[in-house]
Design an enzyme around this catalytic site. Structure first.
Site, PDB file in Angstrom:
ATOM      1  N   ASN A  24       0.674  -1.137   0.013  1.00 42.27           N
ATOM      2  CA  ASN A  24       0.044  -0.193   0.046  1.00 42.27           C
ATOM      3  C   ASN A  24       0.766   1.112  -0.090  1.00 42.27           C
ATOM      4  O   ASN A  24       2.087   1.234   0.604  1.00 42.27           O
ATOM      5  CB  ASN A  24      -0.911  -0.010   1.151  1.00 42.27           C
ATOM      6  CG  ASN A  24      -0.344   0.752   2.612  1.00 42.27           C
ATOM      7  OD1 ASN A  24      -0.424   1.784   2.557  1.00 42.27           O
ATOM      8  ND2 ASN A  24       0.108  -0.041   3.234  1.00 42.27           N
ATOM      9  N   PHE A  36      -1.340   8.368   4.243  1.00 36.35           N
ATOM     10  CA  PHE A  36      -2.113   9.265   5.615  1.00 36.35           C
ATOM     11  C   PHE A  36      -3.151  10.028   5.056  1.00 36.35           C
ATOM     12  O   PHE A  36      -3.335  11.205   5.266  1.00 36.35           O
ATOM     13  CB  PHE A  36      -1.140  10.201   6.157  1.00 36.35           C
ATOM     14  CG  PHE A  36      -0.037   9.309   6.926  1.00 36.35           C
ATOM     15  CD1 PHE A  36       0.035   7.996   7.372  1.00 36.35           C
ATOM     16  CD2 PHE A  36       1.109  10.228   7.413  1.00 36.35           C
ATOM     17  CE1 PHE A  36       0.961   7.387   8.072  1.00 36.35           C
ATOM     18  CE2 PHE A  36       2.088   9.722   7.927  1.00 36.35           C
ATOM     19  CZ  PHE A  36       2.060   8.265   8.426  1.00 36.35           C
ATOM     20  N   SER A  56       6.019   5.350   8.442  1.00 34.82           N
ATOM     21  CA  SER A  56       5.383   4.716   7.259  1.00 34.82           C
ATOM     22  C   SER A  56       6.239   5.248   5.858  1.00 34.82           C
ATOM     23  O   SER A  56       6.840   6.259   5.954  1.00 34.82           O
ATOM     24  CB  SER A  56       4.026   5.706   7.006  1.00 34.82           C
ATOM     25  OG  SER A  56       3.722   5.748   5.856  1.00 34.82           O
ATOM     26  N   ASN A  75       5.300   5.826   3.189  1.00 37.64           N
ATOM     27  CA  ASN A  75       4.274   6.600   2.184  1.00 37.64           C
ATOM     28  C   ASN A  75       4.138   8.271   2.199  1.00 37.64           C
ATOM     29  O   ASN A  75       3.410   8.684   1.496  1.00 37.64           O
ATOM     30  CB  ASN A  75       2.652   5.995   2.134  1.00 37.64           C
ATOM     31  CG  ASN A  75       3.048   4.514   1.693  1.00 37.64           C
ATOM     32  OD1 ASN A  75       3.924   4.030   0.730  1.00 37.64           O
ATOM     33  ND2 ASN A  75       2.278   3.746   2.378  1.00 37.64           N
ATOM     34  N   THR A  76       4.938   8.721   3.095  1.00 39.37           N
ATOM     35  CA  THR A  76       4.982  10.184   3.442  1.00 39.37           C
ATOM     36  C   THR A  76       6.349  10.521   2.905  1.00 39.37           C
ATOM     37  O   THR A  76       7.233  10.049   3.712  1.00 39.37           O
ATOM     38  CB  THR A  76       4.595  11.000   4.667  1.00 39.37           C
ATOM     39  OG1 THR A  76       3.253  10.355   4.897  1.00 39.37           O
ATOM     40  CG2 THR A  76       4.901  12.165   4.916  1.00 39.37           C
ATOM     41  N   LYS A  82       6.335   3.854  16.880  1.00 30.93           N
ATOM     42  CA  LYS A  82       6.257   2.689  15.905  1.00 30.93           C
ATOM     43  C   LYS A  82       7.287   2.939  14.852  1.00 30.93           C
ATOM     44  O   LYS A  82       7.720   3.897  14.214  1.00 30.93           O
ATOM     45  CB  LYS A  82       4.906   2.865  15.190  1.00 30.93           C
ATOM     46  CG  LYS A  82       4.842   1.639  14.117  1.00 30.93           C
ATOM     47  CD  LYS A  82       3.229   1.628  13.580  1.00 30.93           C
ATOM     48  CE  LYS A  82       2.946   0.436  12.736  1.00 30.93           C
ATOM     49  NZ  LYS A  82       1.765   0.375  12.370  1.00 30.93           N
ATOM     50  N   ASN A  97       6.050  -1.314  11.208  1.00 33.54           N
ATOM     51  CA  ASN A  97       5.284  -0.944  10.117  1.00 33.54           C
ATOM     52  C   ASN A  97       5.499  -1.847   9.079  1.00 33.54           C
ATOM     53  O   ASN A  97       6.392  -2.719   9.013  1.00 33.54           O
ATOM     54  CB  ASN A  97       5.629   0.631   9.748  1.00 33.54           C
ATOM     55  CG  ASN A  97       4.577   1.290   9.595  1.00 33.54           C
ATOM     56  OD1 ASN A  97       3.649   0.958   8.517  1.00 33.54           O
ATOM     57  ND2 ASN A  97       4.350   2.603  10.274  1.00 33.54           N
TER      58      ASN A  97
HETATM   59  C1  LIG Z   1      -3.709  -0.306   3.733  1.00 32.36           C
HETATM   60  C2  LIG Z   1      -2.693  -0.422   4.938  1.00 32.36           C
HETATM   61  C3  LIG Z   1      -2.848   1.110   5.529  1.00 32.36           C
HETATM   62  C4  LIG Z   1      -1.942   1.222   6.582  1.00 32.36           C
HETATM   63  N1  LIG Z   1      -1.974   2.375   7.262  1.00 32.36           N
HETATM   64  C5  LIG Z   1      -1.219   2.829   8.458  1.00 32.36           C
HETATM   65  C6  LIG Z   1      -1.199   3.974   9.051  1.00 32.36           C
HETATM   66  O1  LIG Z   1      -1.729   4.891   8.732  1.00 32.36           O
HETATM   67  N2  LIG Z   1      -0.299   3.898  10.561  1.00 32.36           N
HETATM   68  C7  LIG Z   1       0.509   2.945  10.635  1.00 32.36           C
HETATM   69  O2  LIG Z   1       1.276   3.083  11.613  1.00 32.36           O
HETATM   70  N3  LIG Z   1       0.466   1.963  10.027  1.00 32.36           N
HETATM   71  C8  LIG Z   1      -0.280   1.622   8.710  1.00 32.36           C
HETATM   72  N4  LIG Z   1      -0.309   0.403   8.188  1.00 32.36           N
HETATM   73  C9  LIG Z   1       0.510  -0.390   8.560  1.00 32.36           C
HETATM   74  C10 LIG Z   1      -0.269  -1.556   9.681  1.00 32.36           C
HETATM   75  O3  LIG Z   1      -0.498  -0.898  10.754  1.00 32.36           O
HETATM   76  C11 LIG Z   1       1.203  -2.699  10.193  1.00 32.36           C
HETATM   77  O4  LIG Z   1       1.965  -2.085  10.964  1.00 32.36           O
HETATM   78  C12 LIG Z   1       1.586  -3.354   9.098  1.00 32.36           C
HETATM   79  O5  LIG Z   1       0.536  -3.634   7.816  1.00 32.36           O
HETATM   80  C13 LIG Z   1       1.936  -4.941   9.290  1.00 32.36           C
HETATM   81  O6  LIG Z   1       1.112  -5.645   9.885  1.00 32.36           O
HETATM   82  P1  LIG Z   1       0.001  -6.718   9.025  1.00 32.36           P
HETATM   83  O7  LIG Z   1       1.289  -7.613   8.410  1.00 32.36           O
HETATM   84  O8  LIG Z   1      -0.738  -7.558  10.107  1.00 32.36           O
HETATM   85  O9  LIG Z   1      -0.457  -6.085   8.041  1.00 32.36           O
HETATM   86  C14 LIG Z   1      -1.157   0.096   7.016  1.00 32.36           C
HETATM   87  C15 LIG Z   1      -1.174  -0.843   6.600  1.00 32.36           C
HETATM   88  C16 LIG Z   1      -1.825  -1.278   5.369  1.00 32.36           C
HETATM   89  C17 LIG Z   1      -1.992  -2.727   4.735  1.00 32.36           C
END
Ligand SMILES: Cc1cc2nc3c(=O)[nH]c(=O)nc-3n(C[C@H](O)[C@H](O)[C@H](O)COP(=O)(O)O)c2cc1C
Length: 391
Positions: free
Chosen positions: A117, A121, A186, A188-189, A247, A276
């Site tokens: 992804n 934000f 993240s 993505n920023t 994080k 993350n």
């Molecule tokens: C579509 C998407 C959006 C996410 N948005 C955020 C976010 O806004 N802030 C954040 O700290 N992590 C974000 N994450 C990361 C998740 O919180 C998590 O740390 C990461 O996906 C690893 O866990 P998982 O393997 O269970 O997905 C996002 C993940 C996905 C897939």
């Protein structure tokens, strides 16, 4: 539920665009969240049995939480407890409302159980989300578990002004939530992850600590329904102010991770969320997977599991188990959660696992953890924390 979801529902859902399905699901859960009866029905099918634990001064009905990014604007807040989660991390929220990156920005690598992804934000901004939280509380449907907020930096705010951006968001959200997570990880920023540098992070933590200390010096904090009762000796005391965690990205070197840990005492970091998403990509010879891996953004799900567990283990060892860790990355079932817990995580979170395993995932993990604890001859979850990280 899991069989029904995996074999009947998921194949239909996965024919559609990932973000559109996400938005539709969130709208349904927001609708459900406003109806007590529907939440009760959801809970009777999908609620989790108790597996209580106390971490950084908060009491959790079970250790399986919803990871940040799923419910950025708190629109479905009451539904997560009904789906069996032991805590919810909302957000990321930034000071300025922002639309995020261009669509499409979410991609599934189905054979690998992964997602890439680059949302960036997208959120309504801290003040609007604070209002939503106040409305949930007024409606009487606030969930009976700890609720935290993931804070990001607004895209238009230059890195040099990042500390002020985080502090402003914290100031308006502080009265509403139980804990906060500073997200400097993240991908993505643009350049956000440079804020994981020790000096930059120190400045941000100093600013947010000041906001939180000022608030706890002022009028008494609004009680949350998870605040331990006065004199409850089973909940360890914590310093004044609400817990603030950091994080981290799994792409940090372990040395850079250690530098962050050096700030834990002076800036009263309550815990680390590890991890993350990653910008790295595993090898794949499946063209359909490779196409997804070629997309810019953060990779989550199964391919992240090992690296995030390695981070959890490293942090646990470096801090001798004294700093609570929320383990997140590639958790799909109880065995995955157990791996994170025995590596040192006191709590775990899921995001991608829910996309692949369905809404019964929290219940199924909690049930499995209860079984694993029993098999290991342990009575409480905290006995299992870090058992495989001690050398
Ligand atoms: C579509 C998407 C959006 C996410 N948005 C955020 C976010 O806004 N802030 C954040 O700290 N992590 C974000 N994450 C990361 C998740 O919180 C998590 O740390 C990461 O996906 C690893 O866990 P998982 O393997 O269970 O997905 C996002 C993940 C996905 C897939």
């Amino acid at each position: 539920m899991s069989w029904f979801y995996r074999h009947l529902l998921r194949p239909v859902l996965f024919t559609q665009d990932a973000e559109q399905i996400h938005n539709r699901t969130m709208r349904s859960l927001a609708w459900a969240g406003r109806r007590r009866l529907i939440c009760d029905v959801l809970e009777s099918f999908l609620g989790a049995p108790p597996l209580p634990t106390s971490v950084f001064g908060l009491r959790f009905p079970n250790p399986v939480g919803l990871a940040a990014g799923m419910d950025k604007n708190a629109e479905s807040l009451p539904a997560w407890a009904a789906l069996g989660f032991g805590f919810t991390e909302l957000g990321a929220v930034t000071w300025h409302a922002q639309p995020g990156n261009d669509i499409p920005r979410v991609f599934r690598a189905i054979p690998e159980g992964a997602i890439v992804n680059r949302m960036g934000f997208n959120n309504l901004g801290a003040e609007a989300v604070a209002q939503t939280l106040a409305d949930w509380r007024k409606s009487g449907s606030w969930p009976p578990h700890p609720v935290g907020m993931n804070l990001g930096k607004s895209k238009i705010t230059p890195l040099a002004k990042a500390a002020e951006d985080y502090a402003r968001s914290l100031r308006v959200l502080l009265p509403h939530l139980d804990f906060f997570v500073i997200n400097v990880s993240s991908p993505n920023t643009p350049n956000l992850r440079e804020l994981q540098d020790k000096a930059a992070l120190d400045e941000i933590l100093a600013a947010v600590l000041e906001v939180s200390s000022q608030a706890s010096l002022g009028q008494p904090e609004a009680p949350t329904n998870e605040s331990p009762a006065a004199g409850d000796a089973s909940v360890p005391a914590r310093p004044s102010g609400k817990p603030i965690l950091v994080k981290v990205a799994p792409d940090l070197s372990l040395e850079a991770m250690d530098e962050i840990l050096e700030l834990a005492d002076s800036r009263r970091i309550a815990g680390i969320v590890a991890t993350n998403t990653t910008i790295s990509r595993p090898q794949s010879h499946v063209p359909e997977v490779q196409q997804v891996y070629n997309q810019n953004g953060g990779l989550s799900g199964r391919p992240l599991k090992e690296r995030s567990t390695e981070f959890v283990r490293h942090i646990y060892r470096q801090t001798q188990g004294k700093l609570p860790i929320i383990g997140v990355g590639g958790i799909f079932n109880a065995a995955d959660a157990w791996e994170k817990i025995t590596a040192g995580a006191s709590l775990v979170q899921v995001y991608t696992g829910m996309v692949y395993e369905g809404p019964g995932i929290a219940r199924s993990i909690v049930k499995g953890l209860r079984r694993l604890l029993k098999q290991s001859g342990m009575r409480e979850l905290r006995e299992a924390v870090g058992t495989k990280a001690r050398t």
